[in-house]
Design an enzyme around this catalytic site. Sequence first.
Site, PDB file in Angstrom:
ATOM      1  N   SER A  64      42.094  25.428  51.327  1.00 19.54           N
ATOM      2  CA  SER A  64      42.441  26.745  51.119  1.00 19.54           C
ATOM      3  C   SER A  64      43.809  27.721  52.845  1.00 19.54           C
ATOM      4  O   SER A  64      44.322  28.222  52.615  1.00 19.54           O
ATOM      5  CB  SER A  64      42.685  28.315  50.478  1.00 19.54           C
ATOM      6  OG  SER A  64      41.509  28.201  50.681  1.00 19.54           O
ATOM      7  N   HIS A 106      40.675  35.077  51.766  1.00 24.85           N
ATOM      8  CA  HIS A 106      41.353  34.194  53.368  1.00 24.85           C
ATOM      9  C   HIS A 106      41.893  35.230  53.748  1.00 24.85           C
ATOM     10  O   HIS A 106      41.953  36.411  53.857  1.00 24.85           O
ATOM     11  CB  HIS A 106      42.062  33.756  52.483  1.00 24.85           C
ATOM     12  CG  HIS A 106      41.977  32.793  51.250  1.00 24.85           C
ATOM     13  ND1 HIS A 106      42.048  33.205  50.095  1.00 24.85           N
ATOM     14  CD2 HIS A 106      41.595  31.356  51.186  1.00 24.85           C
ATOM     15  CE1 HIS A 106      41.994  31.994  49.572  1.00 24.85           C
ATOM     16  NE2 HIS A 106      41.334  31.396  50.005  1.00 24.85           N
ATOM     17  N   ASP A 139      42.839  38.670  50.907  1.00 22.37           N
ATOM     18  CA  ASP A 139      42.787  39.034  49.910  1.00 22.37           C
ATOM     19  C   ASP A 139      41.253  38.947  49.342  1.00 22.37           C
ATOM     20  O   ASP A 139      40.102  38.872  48.421  1.00 22.37           O
ATOM     21  CB  ASP A 139      43.353  37.917  49.178  1.00 22.37           C
ATOM     22  CG  ASP A 139      42.666  36.717  49.043  1.00 22.37           C
ATOM     23  OD1 ASP A 139      41.811  36.612  50.052  1.00 22.37           O
ATOM     24  OD2 ASP A 139      43.040  35.477  48.923  1.00 22.37           O
TER      25      ASP A 139
END
Length: 372
Positions: free
Chosen positions: A44, A345, A342
């Site tokens: 991610s 990340h 968040d």
Amino acid sequence: MKTLLFFTIISCLYFKILLVLLFSASTTTATQPYYKAIFNFGDSLSDTGNSLLSSTTTDVPTVGKLPYGMTFFRHPTGRFSDGRLIVDFIAEAFEFPYLRPYLEIADTQNDFLRGVNFAVGGATALSLASNFWTNNSLSVQLGWFKKFKASFCTKIEDCENFMKRSLFLMGEIGGNDYNFPFFSGGTIPQVRELVPLVVEAITNVTIALIEEGAVDLVVPGNLPIGCSVVYLTLFESSNKTDYDEIGCLKALNEFSKLHNRHLKRALQTLRLKYPHTNIIYGDYYHATMRIINAPLHYGFDKKSLFRACCGGGGSYNYNLSVTCGEDGSTVCEDPSLYVSWDGVHLTEAAYQVMAESLIDSLSLTTTSLVTI
């Protein structure tokens, strides 16, 4: 007198010729990038949409909703951030278009706009049967690349040249291999046993890409997870000695360093085995720590250093029951002041700082290659 005049004229002509050559070399480097394409693998931290495209749920995942993408794109793109990622800044630096996710173009041959992104959010280096985030591990991404390569390699000569003039970004990958057991209650001694296996998996795919013809590869290390909001929340301790002077968890940062040491040794072995390759270690650990150690220097708010911009409350504004994008979560007014987006990340602003040193290394490499 005539002799002196002769040498003066010759010297002036030589200087002018030298300036022309230098200008020509710099112009060629600037207008004709060495790389023909960029291929990215990972999780991610560099996913530009594959996770969102591979979602089978009826509800759109939070990464497919605002506030994800709010800063630069102004809409969600499948990136796990408020804006651009390191891979996006690398593409910009070499005047490439942003890499499209593989799952968006899997059925269109040759439509890759000078690069493809194979990274998937939640991906692991190991093929973990118990990974509930995604089954698209690093080996699966390698399979995607091989399938995609077959679509444009119609001529061996052209394919070999194309591979030699392409940049391969290997993540970051491996972080989720540790996140899963850590988040499930694993201890550092237990998870430490995975390190050689994870590094071996990364090394094996790197070797596979070299065997496919890759020459220029960037293999990043692990970030300092002891400074990560999610880890600071889940492993919050009442013992002050567990933290360093900045506020990061010392034992978890030592774990990240352990992974990175193993990886750097493995990459050095590969350099000796494949002397024709250019394998760069992406030092994401120290790139992040530069921000953590001097947030004001890079324009970040020191008070928000260990708080998520988008989250559901708590000491670090990270809450497992209310994550970013879910009902009940809030988002900060200015993400550029935050390092963490968040809780898991980073923000676009943090990624931009991290990308700068890596881009400098790549620029030096391409300059030397062009002028050879």
